[in-house]
Structure formats: C-alpha cells, structure tokens
Design a protein around this motif. Structure first.
Motif, PDB file in Angstrom:
ATOM      1  N   GLY A   1      -2.541   3.422 -10.147  1.00 33.00           N
ATOM      2  CA  GLY A   1      -3.758   2.910  -9.525  1.00 33.00           C
ATOM      3  C   GLY A   1      -4.425   1.785 -10.283  1.00 33.00           C
ATOM      4  O   GLY A   1      -5.480   1.307  -9.853  1.00 33.00           O
ATOM      5  N   GLN A   2      -3.846   1.334 -11.389  1.00 31.39           N
ATOM      6  CA  GLN A   2      -4.389   0.244 -12.181  1.00 31.39           C
ATOM      7  C   GLN A   2      -3.413  -0.927 -12.177  1.00 31.39           C
ATOM      8  O   GLN A   2      -2.204  -0.737 -12.270  1.00 31.39           O
TER       9      GLN A   2
ATOM     10  N   THR B   1       0.810  -1.216   0.000  1.00 32.77           N
ATOM     11  CA  THR B   1       0.000   0.000   0.000  1.00 32.77           C
ATOM     12  C   THR B   1       0.845   1.269   0.000  1.00 32.77           C
ATOM     13  O   THR B   1       0.320   2.357  -0.211  1.00 32.77           O
TER      14      THR B   1
ATOM     15  N   PRO C   1      -8.711  -2.026 -11.254  1.00 33.65           N
ATOM     16  CA  PRO C   1      -8.214  -1.062 -10.256  1.00 33.65           C
ATOM     17  C   PRO C   1      -7.425  -1.790  -9.167  1.00 33.65           C
ATOM     18  O   PRO C   1      -7.793  -2.884  -8.726  1.00 33.65           O
ATOM     19  N   ALA C   2      -6.342  -1.184  -8.741  1.00 31.06           N
ATOM     20  CA  ALA C   2      -5.529  -1.795  -7.690  1.00 31.06           C
ATOM     21  C   ALA C   2      -6.317  -1.969  -6.399  1.00 31.06           C
ATOM     22  O   ALA C   2      -6.042  -2.881  -5.614  1.00 31.06           O
ATOM     23  N   ALA C   3      -7.335  -1.116  -6.183  1.00 39.12           N
ATOM     24  CA  ALA C   3      -8.138  -1.213  -4.964  1.00 39.12           C
ATOM     25  C   ALA C   3      -8.986  -2.474  -4.930  1.00 39.12           C
ATOM     26  O   ALA C   3      -9.475  -2.873  -3.862  1.00 39.12           O
ATOM     27  N   ALA C   4      -9.173  -3.138  -6.080  1.00 38.61           N
ATOM     28  CA  ALA C   4      -9.982  -4.353  -6.132  1.00 38.61           C
ATOM     29  C   ALA C   4      -9.216  -5.578  -5.665  1.00 38.61           C
ATOM     30  O   ALA C   4      -9.806  -6.637  -5.450  1.00 38.61           O
TER      31      ALA C   4
ATOM     32  N   ALA D   1     -11.974  -5.323   0.555  1.00 39.70           N
ATOM     33  CA  ALA D   1     -11.366  -5.685   1.843  1.00 39.70           C
ATOM     34  C   ALA D   1     -12.430  -6.120   2.846  1.00 39.70           C
ATOM     35  O   ALA D   1     -12.200  -7.036   3.647  1.00 39.70           O
TER      36      ALA D   1
ATOM     37  N   THR E   1     -14.735  -3.299  -6.500  1.00 32.17           N
ATOM     38  CA  THR E   1     -13.658  -2.334  -6.263  1.00 32.17           C
ATOM     39  C   THR E   1     -13.782  -1.789  -4.839  1.00 32.17           C
ATOM     40  O   THR E   1     -12.976  -2.130  -3.966  1.00 32.17           O
ATOM     41  N   ASP E   2     -14.789  -0.974  -4.583  1.00 29.67           N
ATOM     42  CA  ASP E   2     -15.004  -0.474  -3.228  1.00 29.67           C
ATOM     43  C   ASP E   2     -15.659  -1.567  -2.392  1.00 29.67           C
ATOM     44  O   ASP E   2     -16.744  -2.050  -2.720  1.00 29.67           O
TER      45      ASP E   2
END
Length: 271
Positions: A240-241, A147, A204-207, A260, A256-257
């Motif tokens: 971010g991808q 992160t 997306p990296a957040a996924a 976690a 994505t959101d």
C-alpha cells in the motif's frame, strides 16, 4: 499527509505472457504463438502410438507366459522363452518412449484452459539476468490494471529459451490459477525481484492518480484548501506504499483520501 522516507525491496517492472506448463519433464510450455491445431494433431498421433505400444506389451507378455509354461512342461525350448522375454522388454521400451513423447506435448488442447497452475513467461534482457533474484517470488497482476491485487508466482525451471534478435532470455514463474482469474495468452504486468533494497520518499498508493497515458501524479498541498497536481515517478509499490524515484521533496504534503475526486474536478471527469 506529509511524506517521509521509506525503503522497499528492489523490483523491476516488466511484462509477461501466461502460458500452459508442460505436463512432463523436458516439455515445452504452450503459449499464444503456438499452433494449437498442429499441437492437437500431434497429441492425437501420440495418443494412438501409446495405445498401440501398450497393446504390443500385452501381446508380448502373453507370448512370454506361454513360452515359460512350455519350458516348465518340457515341451518348449529355452531359446524360445528367451526370445519371448526379449520381445517383452522391447515392447516395454517402445511403450515407455511413446508415453514420454506424449508428455512432451503437454496437456490436451481441451484441458489447457482448466489448469490449476499456469506459468508466466517473462523475457529478460541478458544483461539484466544477474540482477534477478530467483529465490524470491515475482508479483503478477493484469496488465493495465494498477488497482488489481498482485499475485505471487514462484520461479520454476523450464527448458532454455531465448530470443537472439531481441537479446532476451525467458524466465518462467508458476502462478496459482485455481480461481481461473487468468487465461492462456493473457499479457500481465510482472514485478521481478532484484537483489537488495532501495530507499526514497514514500507516499500511500491511494494518493497517486494516473492519466490516460499512464502518467503518475499526486496533489500537493501548497496552502490551506489549495492543491497543485505534481508529476511523480514511482519506483515500486508494496504494502500500500509507493516508493518514489523523483517528483517530490521531503516534507511535502499530499492528498491521500480524495485524490481521485480532485482529479475528476480538475478535468470534469466523474470518479
């Protein structure tokens, strides 16, 4: 979110070590395997030699000044003045050599942790050297912290070093460390730039969520309010991808959101 095609500059993930850059041309970087006590003793000896040779230069300069004054007053010989000039040149050469030897030993042991710029030593297999793009900066982040924001580091020239047993050649990159975020001897993750670009599926990296073993997963939507954890393999991350090398098909929908939170719900671990 429905995933689609993407492309990114080719990189290779590896690891490196933060080292102290040399303070002079031809100096050797100081790493965690260096004997700090031995370096400190050598620096103290070299500092004393620098002081001694500088004192000899001052004495030789005084001797030449006196010999020159005697010649002007016709009370001394030309030979004595020439010998004094040669003595000064010899003393200056010894002082220059002592200063060069001191610079090769790097910054003082006490100042090693206060360098505004540090180097990162990256061992690269000899067979991969031709693929590394030295004109582009490498990306550095703390090892094990996916992160953390990566930090750019430019390639620098250093004395040649390699490990014949491992078959690796060392590359060095200069890292801005004015905020003291990195420490000497710290292991870091390095994304080495390679030539060209690669295409693939982009998410997306957040996924992406990671398990305790470093495995990478996403949650794929299979039906309304139904999600399945899917194993993936990330080729590279930029802006971010994340570009995938395998694991998903084109058109798949991923969370994505809240990825976690789903991971925590599945395993009973709060996030």
């Amino acid at each position: 979110m429905r995933i689609g095609d993407g492309s990114a500059a080719r990189t290779r993930e590896t690891s490196g070590e933060v080292v102290v850059p040399p303070s002079g041309v031809g100096g050797v970087p100081t790493g965690s395997t260096s004997n700090i006590a031995h370096i400190g003793a050598s620096q103290a000896t070299a500092d004393g030699e620098v002081a001694r040779t500088q004192a000899l230069v001052r004495l030789a300069r005084i001797a030449l000044s006196r010999a020159d004054a005697l010649v002007r007053e016709e009370a001394g010989s030309m030979r004595a003045r020439d010998e004094a000039a040669a003595g000064l040149a010899t003393a200056r050469a010894a002082a220059d050599a002592a200063q060069v030897q001191r610079r090769l030993l790097g910054p003082s042991v006490g100042a090693m942790s206060n360098q505004a710029t540090l180097w990162v030593r990256v061992p690269v297999f000899g067979t991969d050297m031709g693929e590394v793009g030295r004109a582009r900066p490498a990306s550095i982040r703390p090892l094990g912290d996916a992160t953390a924001l990566p930090r750019s580091a430019r390639a620098v020239q250093a004395p040649p070093s390699a490990n014949a047993t491992a078959g690796t050649v060392d590359l060095y990159f200069a890292l801005d460390n004015r905020d003291r975020a990195y420490r000497v001897g710290q292991r870091v993750a390095v994304a080495l730039p390679l030539g060209g670009t690669q295409a693939g599926l982009s998410v997306p990296a957040a996924a992406i969520v990671r398990d305790i073993y470093g495995g990478e997963w996403v949650y794929r939507r299979t039906a309304p309010n139904t999600y399945v954890r899917q194993r993936i393999e990330v080729a590279s991350v930029a802006g971010g991808q994340a570009l995938l090398s395998r694991g998903l098909g084109r058109g798949a929908e991923v969370v994505t959101d809240g990825a976690a939170e789903l991971f925590g719900t599945e395993f009973g671990t709060p996030h």
